[in-house]
Design a protein around this motif. Structure first.
Motif, PDB file in Angstrom:
ATOM      1  N   VAL A 248      17.475  -4.005 -88.104  1.00 43.06           N
ATOM      2  CA  VAL A 248      16.152  -4.643 -87.786  1.00 43.06           C
ATOM      3  C   VAL A 248      15.025  -3.569 -88.403  1.00 43.06           C
ATOM      4  N   ASN A 249      14.119  -4.332 -88.541  1.00 40.15           N
ATOM      5  CA  ASN A 249      12.869  -3.448 -89.081  1.00 40.15           C
ATOM      6  C   ASN A 249      11.573  -3.956 -88.121  1.00 40.15           C
ATOM      7  N   VAL A 250      11.197  -2.993 -87.637  1.00 38.83           N
ATOM      8  CA  VAL A 250      10.014  -2.714 -86.757  1.00 38.83           C
ATOM      9  C   VAL A 250       8.631  -2.279 -87.438  1.00 38.83           C
ATOM     10  N   VAL A 251       7.853  -3.456 -87.181  1.00 36.52           N
ATOM     11  CA  VAL A 251       6.321  -3.009 -87.824  1.00 36.52           C
ATOM     12  C   VAL A 251       5.014  -3.069 -86.822  1.00 36.52           C
ATOM     13  N   ASP A 252       4.480  -2.224 -87.044  1.00 44.27           N
ATOM     14  CA  ASP A 252       3.398  -1.876 -85.989  1.00 44.27           C
ATOM     15  C   ASP A 252       2.339  -2.935 -86.205  1.00 44.27           C
ATOM     16  N   ILE A 253       1.871  -3.772 -85.415  1.00 45.33           N
ATOM     17  CA  ILE A 253       0.742  -4.720 -85.322  1.00 45.33           C
ATOM     18  C   ILE A 253      -0.470  -4.498 -84.472  1.00 45.33           C
ATOM     19  N   SER A 254      -0.556  -3.230 -84.074  1.00 47.30           N
ATOM     20  CA  SER A 254      -1.496  -2.720 -82.769  1.00 47.30           C
ATOM     21  C   SER A 254      -2.726  -3.019 -83.417  1.00 47.30           C
ATOM     22  N   GLU A 255      -3.153  -2.656 -84.590  1.00 44.03           N
ATOM     23  CA  GLU A 255      -4.653  -2.928 -85.479  1.00 44.03           C
ATOM     24  C   GLU A 255      -4.726  -4.457 -85.570  1.00 44.03           C
ATOM     25  N   ASP A 256      -4.006  -5.135 -85.953  1.00 45.20           N
ATOM     26  CA  ASP A 256      -3.838  -6.565 -86.283  1.00 45.20           C
ATOM     27  C   ASP A 256      -4.334  -7.355 -84.941  1.00 45.20           C
ATOM     28  N   ILE A 257      -3.543  -6.986 -83.891  1.00 50.53           N
ATOM     29  CA  ILE A 257      -3.837  -7.605 -82.576  1.00 50.53           C
ATOM     30  C   ILE A 257      -5.387  -7.262 -81.860  1.00 50.53           C
ATOM     31  N   ALA A 258      -5.502  -6.001 -82.208  1.00 48.55           N
ATOM     32  CA  ALA A 258      -7.262  -5.600 -81.766  1.00 48.55           C
ATOM     33  C   ALA A 258      -8.067  -6.066 -82.585  1.00 48.55           C
ATOM     34  N   ASN A 259      -7.741  -6.404 -83.849  1.00 47.72           N
ATOM     35  CA  ASN A 259      -8.780  -6.861 -84.549  1.00 47.72           C
ATOM     36  C   ASN A 259      -9.208  -8.366 -84.519  1.00 47.72           C
ATOM     37  N   ILE A 260      -8.264  -9.087 -83.921  1.00 50.58           N
ATOM     38  CA  ILE A 260      -8.332 -10.564 -83.484  1.00 50.58           C
ATOM     39  C   ILE A 260      -9.169 -10.404 -82.055  1.00 50.58           C
ATOM     40  N   ARG A 261      -8.683  -9.588 -81.184  1.00 58.20           N
ATOM     41  CA  ARG A 261      -9.182  -9.469 -79.904  1.00 58.20           C
ATOM     42  C   ARG A 261     -10.616  -8.906 -79.784  1.00 58.20           C
ATOM     43  N   MET A 262     -11.082  -8.173 -80.654  1.00 55.40           N
ATOM     44  CA  MET A 262     -12.327  -7.592 -80.919  1.00 55.40           C
ATOM     45  C   MET A 262     -13.469  -8.694 -80.918  1.00 55.40           C
ATOM     46  N   ILE A 263     -13.154  -9.882 -81.403  1.00 53.31           N
ATOM     47  CA  ILE A 263     -14.093 -11.088 -81.667  1.00 53.31           C
ATOM     48  C   ILE A 263     -13.890 -11.989 -80.406  1.00 53.31           C
ATOM     49  N   LYS A 264     -14.678 -12.032 -79.505  1.00 57.56           N
ATOM     50  CA  LYS A 264     -14.619 -12.891 -78.402  1.00 57.56           C
ATOM     51  C   LYS A 264     -15.122 -14.341 -78.542  1.00 57.56           C
ATOM     52  N   ASP A 265     -14.589 -15.307 -78.113  1.00 58.73           N
ATOM     53  CA  ASP A 265     -15.002 -16.572 -78.094  1.00 58.73           C
ATOM     54  C   ASP A 265     -15.880 -16.893 -77.004  1.00 58.73           C
ATOM     55  N   ASP A 266     -16.501 -18.374 -77.068  1.00 61.95           N
ATOM     56  CA  ASP A 266     -17.447 -18.451 -76.127  1.00 61.95           C
ATOM     57  C   ASP A 266     -16.953 -18.301 -74.459  1.00 61.95           C
ATOM     58  N   GLU A 267     -15.800 -18.977 -74.563  1.00 55.53           N
ATOM     59  CA  GLU A 267     -15.221 -18.704 -72.996  1.00 55.53           C
ATOM     60  C   GLU A 267     -15.024 -17.099 -72.685  1.00 55.53           C
ATOM     61  N   GLU A 268     -14.777 -16.457 -73.421  1.00 52.74           N
ATOM     62  CA  GLU A 268     -14.372 -15.040 -73.033  1.00 52.74           C
ATOM     63  C   GLU A 268     -15.782 -14.192 -72.802  1.00 52.74           C
ATOM     64  N   ILE A 269     -16.816 -14.875 -73.435  1.00 51.42           N
ATOM     65  CA  ILE A 269     -18.127 -14.208 -73.461  1.00 51.42           C
ATOM     66  C   ILE A 269     -18.765 -14.617 -72.161  1.00 51.42           C
ATOM     67  N   GLU A 270     -18.523 -16.043 -71.624  1.00 49.95           N
ATOM     68  CA  GLU A 270     -18.963 -16.583 -70.464  1.00 49.95           C
ATOM     69  C   GLU A 270     -18.116 -15.795 -69.288  1.00 49.95           C
ATOM     70  N   ARG A 271     -16.970 -15.389 -69.217  1.00 51.57           N
ATOM     71  CA  ARG A 271     -16.307 -14.806 -68.348  1.00 51.57           C
ATOM     72  C   ARG A 271     -16.921 -13.398 -68.356  1.00 51.57           C
ATOM     73  N   ILE A 272     -17.077 -12.722 -69.253  1.00 56.23           N
ATOM     74  CA  ILE A 272     -17.581 -11.347 -69.330  1.00 56.23           C
ATOM     75  C   ILE A 272     -18.994 -11.262 -68.448  1.00 56.23           C
ATOM     76  N   LYS A 273     -19.739 -12.299 -68.788  1.00 53.89           N
ATOM     77  CA  LYS A 273     -21.216 -12.626 -68.339  1.00 53.89           C
ATOM     78  C   LYS A 273     -21.113 -12.629 -66.650  1.00 53.89           C
ATOM     79  N   ARG A 274     -20.361 -13.236 -66.294  1.00 51.44           N
ATOM     80  CA  ARG A 274     -19.831 -13.618 -65.034  1.00 51.44           C
ATOM     81  C   ARG A 274     -19.694 -12.142 -64.285  1.00 51.44           C
TER      82      ARG A 274
END
Length: 355
Positions: free
Chosen positions: A115-141
């Motif tokens: 097995v070869n294990v690769v760290d994808i922490s930054e990859d996931i974080a980079n995706i989650r940093m950009i919020k879609d409209d639904e996410e922003i609406e939930r944060i706003k509420r």
């Protein structure tokens, strides 16, 4: 919404030539599946097959209702984890090292051959940093609910009231207004106690002439807010007024600097420059802000060492503070969205010091 998120995450498989992704933390699993589980859940995303969410039997019915991903239940966590990875012949696995217990990585490496294990922490974080409209609406509420908590705090804070009483009533107010939980422990800190950035709310009684820092947040449909106001009890010393004005001006300058293409460090620098002009730079002992979303602390960090460039869809706190031992602490915090060309402040609650 969830299909787009899964597609973005699956792109990591191809960009890093992985066989599968293994996610074990509740926040990332919620982001992709819509299911907010607890410990003992894991999500397996193969390159060429549909993803599967694995949960203990007692979570199965709820997961089946909430998850946008196919759900299976297991009897033994470790056995299910290894067998499911073996079943899809996954030898190159992407794992978020920052969010997975170390013993899980050890288990995978010890039980699966070659097995070869690769760290994808930054990859996931980079995706989650950009919020879609639904996410922003939930944060706003979540922000709107938190502002009801601040309103309650402003109404009940006064001489003779304890910090704990304020915190209790504030949290009660947010819950009845729709908050699922407090995303962090509410801070109510008065007088010299407020000079501790992460003060622990106590039975200290609030006195006239003090300022009270109230730092709180709400959760709406899995997304959080994080707001802070500093409230005065009667007239306060001129030195404290000066501290407050410095922090308010620092926050305004930092918010004004927010726009796509600006480095996070530059926003932090704007706040520091103002506090330096006022002579309080050495009393500002934390970063200017951080990202929020499913978690209360997410990238990007608005800190002087940050190289991250702000992009449309990021949601950050802006919270400069000044903390003078044995005197007082001042912090003002708002939640801000990076827009196409500038910024939008989600929180509207009054920021000025009211005597």
């Amino acid at each position: 919404m969830y299909a787009k998120r899964l597609s973005k995450v699956k792109n990591i498989l191809f960009s890093k030539n992985l066989d599968c992704l293994l996610l074990t933390d509740a926040s990332n699993i919620f982001y992709i599946s819509g299911f907010k589980g607890y410990e003992g859940i894991f999500l397996l995303i193969p390159k060429d097959k549909e993803p599967t969410l694995f949960v203990p039997k007692l979570e199965y019915d709820r997961a089946n209702e909430e998850s946008r991903i196919h759900v299976e239940h297991y009897e033994n966590y470790k056995k299910a984890l290894i067998e499911s990875i073996e079943r899809i012949a996954c030898r190159k696995i992407g794992i978020c090292y920052k969010r997975v217990p170390h013993h899980i990585v050890v288990l995978v490496k010890n039980k699966i051959s070659n097995v070869n294990v690769v760290d994808i922490s930054e990859d996931i974080a980079n995706i989650r940093m950009i919020k879609d409209d639904e996410e922003i609406e939930r944060i706003k509420r979540a922000v709107e609910i938190a502002e009801k908590g601040l309103e309650e705090a402003r109404n009940i804070i006064g001489e003779g009231v304890s910090e704990l009483e304020v915190a209790a009533k504030v949290e009660y107010t947010m819950r009845i207004m729709g908050s699922e939980k407090t995303p962090f422990t509410t801070i109510v800190a008065s007088g010299s106690h407020a000079a501790l950035p992460h003060a622990v709310t106590s039975d200290k009684v609030i006195r006239s002439g003090e300022v009270v820092v109230v730092d709180l947040g709400a959760t709406f449909k899995g997304y959080v807010s994080d707001l802070t106001r500093t409230i005065s009890v009667g007239r306060v010393r001129e030195e404290i007024k000066d501290m407050f004005q410095a922090v308010l001006e620092a926050q305004k300058a930092a918010i004004k600097a927010i726009k796509p293409g600006v480095k996070a460090a530059a926003v932090d620098n704007e706040a520091r420059n103002v506090l330096k002009e006022y002579g309080y730079e050495k009393y500002f002992i934390h970063g200017t802000g951080h990202g929020i979303g499913i978690d209360v602390h997410e990238p990007p960090a608005l800190r002087k060492e940050s190289n991250i460039e702000l992009k449309k869809g990021m949601v950050v706190t802006v919270e400069p503070g000044v903390y003078v031992k044995n005197l007082a602490g001042i912090r003002i915090e708002d939640d801000v969205v990076v827009t196409d060309t500038s910024y939008f402040v989600l929180s509207k609650f009054e920021r000025n010091l009211v005597e």
